[in-house]
Design a protein around this motif. Structure first.
Motif, PDB file in Angstrom:
ATOM      1  N   UNK A  44      37.416  21.504  29.028  1.00 40.82           N
ATOM      2  CA  UNK A  44      37.633  21.810  30.438  1.00 40.82           C
ATOM      3  C   UNK A  44      37.123  23.220  30.714  1.00 40.82           C
ATOM      4  N   UNK A  45      36.827  23.490  31.965  1.00 37.51           N
ATOM      5  CA  UNK A  45      36.421  24.822  32.385  1.00 37.51           C
ATOM      6  C   UNK A  45      37.368  25.269  33.487  1.00 37.51           C
ATOM      7  N   UNK A  46      37.935  26.441  33.310  1.00 41.08           N
ATOM      8  CA  UNK A  46      38.829  27.026  34.302  1.00 41.08           C
ATOM      9  C   UNK A  46      38.338  28.429  34.613  1.00 41.08           C
ATOM     10  N   UNK A  47      37.811  28.615  35.815  1.00 40.40           N
ATOM     11  CA  UNK A  47      37.275  29.916  36.174  1.00 40.40           C
ATOM     12  C   UNK A  47      36.122  30.293  35.271  1.00 40.40           C
ATOM     13  N   UNK A  62      31.787  32.381  30.820  1.00 43.30           N
ATOM     14  CA  UNK A  62      31.667  33.691  30.190  1.00 43.30           C
ATOM     15  C   UNK A  62      32.413  33.778  28.863  1.00 43.30           C
ATOM     16  N   UNK A  63      33.385  32.883  28.663  1.00 42.33           N
ATOM     17  CA  UNK A  63      34.220  32.930  27.468  1.00 42.33           C
ATOM     18  C   UNK A  63      34.526  31.503  27.025  1.00 42.33           C
ATOM     19  N   UNK A  64      34.575  31.281  25.706  1.00 45.23           N
ATOM     20  CA  UNK A  64      35.009  30.000  25.148  1.00 45.23           C
ATOM     21  C   UNK A  64      36.318  30.231  24.406  1.00 45.23           C
ATOM     22  N   UNK A  65      37.287  29.345  24.625  1.00 50.71           N
ATOM     23  CA  UNK A  65      38.612  29.480  24.023  1.00 50.71           C
ATOM     24  C   UNK A  65      38.912  28.228  23.203  1.00 50.71           C
ATOM     25  N   UNK A 107      40.737  33.104  32.425  1.00 54.17           N
ATOM     26  CA  UNK A 107      40.011  32.426  33.507  1.00 54.17           C
ATOM     27  C   UNK A 107      39.508  33.402  34.559  1.00 54.17           C
ATOM     28  N   UNK A 108      40.146  34.582  34.611  1.00 52.37           N
ATOM     29  CA  UNK A 108      39.863  35.503  35.716  1.00 52.37           C
ATOM     30  C   UNK A 108      39.340  36.859  35.286  1.00 52.37           C
TER      31      UNK A 108
END
Length: 358
Positions: A11-14, A52-55, A201-202
């Motif tokens: 999923x992608x959030x922000x 911008x970031x992968x978690x 996300x932000x």
């Protein structure tokens, strides 16, 4: 990307994209399909300017990932020719190398159990978070195998004899010791993880970390460095065991007992792999070595027997062959490092080291 597979949720959030390992009943053990899905997601997100970031996280309450799906490996080696496992390792090790060079922040949440292949998909990441629940280990010698997924690279860099101790015994370490050994970067209290993940996300990673990183509780290995450094500096496994037995501490004697329960072949190959890794330089070169070692182990007696005893029949009484350290000669160890010809992993040949700044 391939057809949807709920063993890895995406999923992608922000500004953050999320990989969730989703086999909680199997402690999120990795399958070949999961490895391919993670790699495809990383490809898509690397090209997506909005990400911008992968978690990386794990489903369930027990941990991030228990390792590879060794039941499948056992079935492949006992009823097939091992081709499926070799293909799995080839893709898995390539993924581990990719994670280490990923050009965007890769945040691995190493909460709970993180073992074997779980270390591969987390401890090579750019941002590695541990909590008070973390238990990190490379337990392969207990199943007649050798630390892989870049484990010998990471452990060869640990200070003093710590990496050798962890590689040979398969001991689990808590957050403080994971930080000490270079397997993690930051301690975050488990209760803060939901807020930290939501904030990614932000906001940029560095800004978010500043809000939640705390001091880790001290790990027990700090108080045991004297005997660990002395004992594991011995040149052979036999001499390591002798030093451990001669040491006055209970922990050293327990380590000796643990080693004597492990596969003698796996112990000697692991020690050799660690010491060779120190001179290889790059993660990719070490993964190439690990692939040779893993393929040789696949054809050995001890890997199938170790998985049988620990996971299939669960009688906890593996019958190693050879059954003693003295029975494992130099030629037996050397064959694990023999070149594979056109079957080499050959990661080092095309490796490009990237300096990533966030």
């Amino acid at each position: 990307m391939t057809a949807p597979d709920d063993t890895v949720l995406l999923r992608v959030e922000g500004r953050a994209a999320h990989l969730v390992l989703n086999r909680p009943r199997a402690l999120n053990a990795l399958t070949h399909a999961m490895v391919r899905r993670i790699d495809e997601a990383l490809t898509a997100w690397e090209r997506d300017p909005a990400v911008e970031t992968v978690v990386l996280t794990g489903a369930g309450e027990r941990g991030l990932c228990a390792g590879g799906d060794i039941r499948s490996i056992h079935a492949d080696v006992t009823t097939g020719d091992g081709a499926a496992t070799r293909a799995f390792w080839r893709d898995e090790y390539r993924l581990d190398a990719r994670i280490a060079r990923y050009p965007k922040p890769y945040v691995a949440v190493m909460d709970g159990f993180v073992m074997g292949g779980g270390v591969g998909v987390s401890a090579h990441g750019g941002v590695r978070l541990v909590t008070e629940h973390s238990r990190v280990a490379m337990p392969e010698t207990g199943i007649g195998f050798v630390p892989d997924v870049g484990g010998t690279y990471l452990l060869s860099l640990a200070p003093g004899g710590l990496g050798t101790h962890l590689a040979l015994t398969g001991a689990q370490v808590t957050a403080g010791d994971a930080l000490r050994c270079g397997l993690a970067d930051h301690f975050v209290p488990a209760t803060s993880l939901p807020l930290l993940i939501a904030d990614l996300s932000d906001a940029p990673v560095r800004e978010v970390l500043a809000r939640y990183v705390a001091d880790a509780p001290p790990g027990p290995l700090d108080d045991e460095r004297a005997w660990i450094d002395h004992c594991y500096a011995a040149p052979t496994v036999e001499e390591i065991v002798d030093r451990l037995r001669a040491d006055g501490s209970r922990a050293a004697k327990e380590a000796a007992e643990t080693l004597l329960s492990r596969s003698p072949t796996a112990l000697k190959v692991t020690l050799e792999a660690l010491r060779r890794a120190r001179g290889l330089g790059s993660l990719e070169a070490v993964l190439d070595q690990e692939y040779r070692v893993s393929c040789a182990a696949l054809a050995s007696h001890d890997l199938a027997e170790g998985i049988r005893a620990q996971v299939i029949d669960k009688d906890r009484t593996p019958r190693w062959n050879p059954g003693t350290l003295a029975g494992v000669g130099g030629d037996d160890v050397a064959r694990y490092f023999a070149p594979l010809g056109d079957r080499e992993l050959a990661l080092a040949d095309g490796a490009v080291t990237q300096e990533v700044a966030w």
